[in-house]
Design a protein around this motif. Structure first.
Motif, PDB file in Angstrom:
ATOM      1  N   ALA A 116       0.798  -1.376  -0.087  1.00 38.59           N
ATOM      2  CA  ALA A 116       0.002   0.045  -0.029  1.00 38.59           C
ATOM      3  C   ALA A 116       0.835   1.198  -0.171  1.00 38.59           C
ATOM      4  O   ALA A 116       1.782   1.417   0.684  1.00 38.59           O
ATOM      5  N   ASN A 117       0.722   2.148  -1.069  1.00 36.58           N
ATOM      6  CA  ASN A 117       1.252   3.300  -1.004  1.00 36.58           C
ATOM      7  C   ASN A 117       0.393   4.451  -0.537  1.00 36.58           C
ATOM      8  O   ASN A 117      -0.487   5.037  -1.370  1.00 36.58           O
ATOM      9  N   HIS A 118       0.259   4.799   0.679  1.00 33.07           N
ATOM     10  CA  HIS A 118      -0.537   5.621   1.425  1.00 33.07           C
ATOM     11  C   HIS A 118      -0.301   7.089   0.793  1.00 33.07           C
ATOM     12  O   HIS A 118      -1.457   7.905   0.692  1.00 33.07           O
ATOM     13  N   ALA A 119       0.629   7.576   0.462  1.00 28.79           N
ATOM     14  CA  ALA A 119       1.304   8.983  -0.038  1.00 28.79           C
ATOM     15  C   ALA A 119       0.604   9.188  -1.075  1.00 28.79           C
ATOM     16  O   ALA A 119       0.086  10.346  -1.513  1.00 28.79           O
ATOM     17  N   GLU A 120       0.630   8.198  -2.142  1.00 27.28           N
ATOM     18  CA  GLU A 120      -0.199   8.192  -3.409  1.00 27.28           C
ATOM     19  C   GLU A 120      -1.422   7.800  -3.560  1.00 27.28           C
ATOM     20  O   GLU A 120      -2.198   8.013  -4.703  1.00 27.28           O
ATOM     21  N   GLY A 121      -2.033   7.009  -2.354  1.00 29.69           N
ATOM     22  CA  GLY A 121      -3.240   6.553  -2.559  1.00 29.69           C
ATOM     23  C   GLY A 121      -3.397   5.279  -3.369  1.00 29.69           C
ATOM     24  O   GLY A 121      -4.467   5.377  -4.140  1.00 29.69           O
ATOM     25  N   SER A 122      -2.491   4.417  -3.394  1.00 34.97           N
ATOM     26  CA  SER A 122      -2.481   3.355  -4.433  1.00 34.97           C
ATOM     27  C   SER A 122      -2.026   2.085  -4.036  1.00 34.97           C
ATOM     28  O   SER A 122      -1.366   2.093  -2.707  1.00 34.97           O
ATOM     29  N   THR A 123      -2.302   1.083  -4.457  1.00 34.64           N
ATOM     30  CA  THR A 123      -1.637  -0.407  -4.121  1.00 34.64           C
ATOM     31  C   THR A 123      -0.912  -0.824  -5.192  1.00 34.64           C
ATOM     32  O   THR A 123      -1.328  -0.924  -6.356  1.00 34.64           O
ATOM     33  N   TRP A 124       0.236  -1.625  -4.870  1.00 36.20           N
ATOM     34  CA  TRP A 124       0.936  -2.246  -5.737  1.00 36.20           C
ATOM     35  C   TRP A 124       0.798  -3.727  -5.515  1.00 36.20           C
ATOM     36  O   TRP A 124       0.915  -3.979  -4.236  1.00 36.20           O
ATOM     37  N   LEU A 125       0.558  -4.643  -6.459  1.00 43.41           N
ATOM     38  CA  LEU A 125       0.283  -5.901  -6.184  1.00 43.41           C
ATOM     39  C   LEU A 125       0.848  -6.952  -7.393  1.00 43.41           C
ATOM     40  O   LEU A 125       0.803  -6.638  -8.663  1.00 43.41           O
ATOM     41  N   THR A 126       1.119  -8.181  -7.050  1.00 45.97           N
ATOM     42  CA  THR A 126       1.301  -9.373  -7.967  1.00 45.97           C
ATOM     43  C   THR A 126      -0.015 -10.146  -7.541  1.00 45.97           C
ATOM     44  O   THR A 126      -0.637 -10.082  -6.559  1.00 45.97           O
ATOM     45  N   ALA A 127      -0.468 -10.992  -8.612  1.00 48.80           N
ATOM     46  CA  ALA A 127      -1.347 -12.084  -8.303  1.00 48.80           C
ATOM     47  C   ALA A 127      -1.109 -13.252  -9.173  1.00 48.80           C
ATOM     48  O   ALA A 127      -0.409 -13.438  -9.988  1.00 48.80           O
ATOM     49  N   LYS A 128      -2.023 -14.424  -8.711  1.00 47.36           N
ATOM     50  CA  LYS A 128      -2.010 -15.588  -9.501  1.00 47.36           C
ATOM     51  C   LYS A 128      -3.546 -15.565 -10.036  1.00 47.36           C
ATOM     52  O   LYS A 128      -4.329 -15.323  -9.372  1.00 47.36           O
ATOM     53  N   ARG A 129      -3.621 -16.303 -11.483  1.00 46.83           N
ATOM     54  CA  ARG A 129      -4.939 -16.559 -11.817  1.00 46.83           C
ATOM     55  C   ARG A 129      -5.632 -17.653 -10.727  1.00 46.83           C
ATOM     56  O   ARG A 129      -4.770 -18.580 -10.345  1.00 46.83           O
ATOM     57  N   GLU A 130      -6.730 -17.755 -10.814  1.00 52.22           N
ATOM     58  CA  GLU A 130      -7.349 -18.749 -10.021  1.00 52.22           C
ATOM     59  C   GLU A 130      -7.141 -20.010 -10.597  1.00 52.22           C
ATOM     60  O   GLU A 130      -7.340 -20.193 -11.795  1.00 52.22           O
ATOM     61  N   GLY A 131      -6.557 -21.000  -9.555  1.00 46.97           N
ATOM     62  CA  GLY A 131      -6.324 -22.494 -10.427  1.00 46.97           C
ATOM     63  C   GLY A 131      -4.946 -22.612 -10.863  1.00 46.97           C
ATOM     64  O   GLY A 131      -4.701 -23.692 -11.195  1.00 46.97           O
ATOM     65  N   HIS A 132      -4.007 -21.464 -10.885  1.00 46.85           N
ATOM     66  CA  HIS A 132      -2.830 -21.559 -11.213  1.00 46.85           C
ATOM     67  C   HIS A 132      -1.779 -21.283  -9.918  1.00 46.85           C
ATOM     68  O   HIS A 132      -2.259 -20.706  -9.155  1.00 46.85           O
ATOM     69  N   HIS A 133      -0.604 -21.512 -10.263  1.00 46.92           N
ATOM     70  CA  HIS A 133       0.378 -21.412  -9.284  1.00 46.92           C
ATOM     71  C   HIS A 133       1.469 -20.230  -9.744  1.00 46.92           C
ATOM     72  O   HIS A 133       2.209 -19.915  -8.747  1.00 46.92           O
ATOM     73  N   VAL A 134       1.309 -19.726 -10.924  1.00 45.51           N
ATOM     74  CA  VAL A 134       2.547 -18.975 -11.352  1.00 45.51           C
ATOM     75  C   VAL A 134       2.187 -17.661 -11.127  1.00 45.51           C
ATOM     76  O   VAL A 134       0.923 -17.129 -11.118  1.00 45.51           O
TER      77      VAL A 134
END
Length: 449
Positions: free
Chosen positions: A226-244
């Protein structure tokens, strides 16, 4: 603000007033009496909202003044009290106001509950029309209100605006006071426990026209910053059912390659959040909500989205504006509003002499529309599409609306009082994107003795 002072002069010190800059207005033209939806090009122009709700700007204004029998109404602000720090300047000290980072949300909710209890004997009001500050995240605020209020309480409003207000209670009037920041203001409609004998019942009804459609698979957030100063969120993710684990560039490339992806339209993620919520010192309980966050972009490290409040393990899905889905939702909203019409004469009998002949009938007094500033003629390719669901059913009832920066819409999505198939008790949604919220106000006469 001169507009507010003029309204106070003409309407009195006890009348709650809200003024707000908006992206456009809906209402009857003062010269032609033609109903129009007008979007403004420059959000920097000055706007006015008043009483029950009013709105406008230099190139247009819509003013609504209302009286609802059997209800008490007041404007209640969400405040932050600044701390005063003395800073040395040359040979003296100057007072500097420092704003605390967190608004007093629990106090705001309790202020609404206390006011409602004092005038009605019940902690939940009939309805709330709310205006949020444009640079303040309204999600945790509406989440607390949703948690604390009965589902019979309808919320509508503008999530992101610039506003001024005047309350009927002078102790709440801190607009312009450098010691306070107003992060939101709620126009609260509460039943009057001391209403005159024979006064009927006012009800608020909600209909929604959603304007986005889901696209692509669900994802699960993995790494979240969470970047509270910019009011934004940085994230990585996995597709549902996948591990990459995917970075932002990989996620967006896959979404853009989908057959049902519309070119050159913005994207949102709808994040399913399961969180504990409480007011004050009471015991917390889990609630599940669907919260929308705009996509800022992505690179080989992260997907960047607007706002904070996303956690590792949250599931999300992409959404895009869809005018075909919005048109279908407008038709559904019209049918929903028509259900109320079938139980109403639609004439609006308040003030008429034949009230006694209208016993056991609902009368629609009027309505308000809060529509996304991205909708309108440019979105639908036609005029007055957003107002059509109300206008085709109640063409003679007073109607006003605004194009806003985020649509608040919360309540039972049924004009008949029955549970709607559209509602999902497991996943609450009250802040919308590319949508239109319709508030319909009805009056039922008191039963004859």
């Amino acid at each position: 603000m001169c507009e507010k002072m003029q309204l106070v002069k003409h309407l009195g010190l006890r009348t709650p007033i809200i003024l707000s800059v908006v992206h456009g207005v809906m209402g009857r033209d003062a010269l032609t009496d033609e109903f129009r939806e007008v979007k403004f090009q420059d959000h920097e122009d000055i706007g006015v909202n008043r009483g029950i709700c009013t709105c406008g700007q230099q190139s247009g204004i819509v003013l609504t003044v209302g009286y609802l029998p059997g209800l008490k109404v007041d404007a209640i602000p969400l405040l932050r009290r600044k701390e005063i720090v003395q800073v040395p300047v040359d040979d003296t000290y100057v007072d500097v106001y420092l704003a605390p980072p967190v608004p007093m949300i629990d106090q705001f909710v309790m202020d609404i509950q206390n006011y409602t209890t004092s005038v009605s004997g019940c902690a939940s009001p009939v309805g709330i029309i709310m205006f949020g500050k444009e640079d303040m995240d309204q999600k945790p605020i509406i989440e607390k209100l949703d948690y604390a209020m009965s589902m019979n309480t309808v919320f509508v409003g503008d999530e992101r605006s610039r506003f001024a207000y005047r309350s009927g209670d002078d102790l709440r009037n801190v607009c312009g006071n450098p010691a306070f920041i107003s992060d939101a203001v709620a126009l609260v409609f509460a039943s009057d426990k001391d209403k005159p004998h024979g006064t009927g019942e006012i009800q608020f009804h909600l209909a929604m026209s959603e304007g986005v459609s889901a696209i692509g698979p669900r994802h699960k957030a993995v790494s979240v910053r969470a970047n509270h100063a910019e009011g934004s969120t940085w994230l990585t993710a996995k597709r549902e059912g996948h591990h990459v684990i995917l970075d932002g560039e990989q996620i967006l490339r896959h979404i853009d390659q989908l057959e049902n992806r519309f070119p050159q339209v913005e994207l949102y993620v709808g994040v399913t959040k399961r969180r504990k919520c409480s007011i004050g010192s009471e015991k917390s309980r889990l609630i599940t909500t669907l919260a929308f966050h705009g996509i800022r972009g992505g690179d080989q490290e992260y997907l960047y989205v607007d706002g904070v409040g996303i956690k590792t393990g949250d599931y999300f899905q992409f959404y895009q504006p869809d005018h075909n889905a919005a048109l279908a939702a407008c038709r559904n909203a019209s049918e929903n509003i028509r259900n109320l019409k079938l139980n109403s004469s639609g004439k609006g009998f308040l003030g008429r002499r034949d009230v006694a002949n209208s016993i056991d009938r609902k009368e629609v007094l009027g309505g308000f529309i809060f529509s996304c500033c991205g909708r309108g003629n440019s979105f639908f390719g036609g005029l007055n599409v957003d107002s059509f669901p109300f206008f085709e059913n109640f063409p003679s009832a007073p109607l006003a609306g605004i194009f806003c920066g985020g649509e608040i819409g919360r309540g039972k999505l049924s004009m008949t009082g029955q549970e709607s198939q559209e509602e999902s008790p497991a996943e609450r949604r009250y802040l919308h994107v590319y949508s239109t919220a319709y508030l319909v106000i009805s009056y039922s006469a008191a039963p004859s003795e």
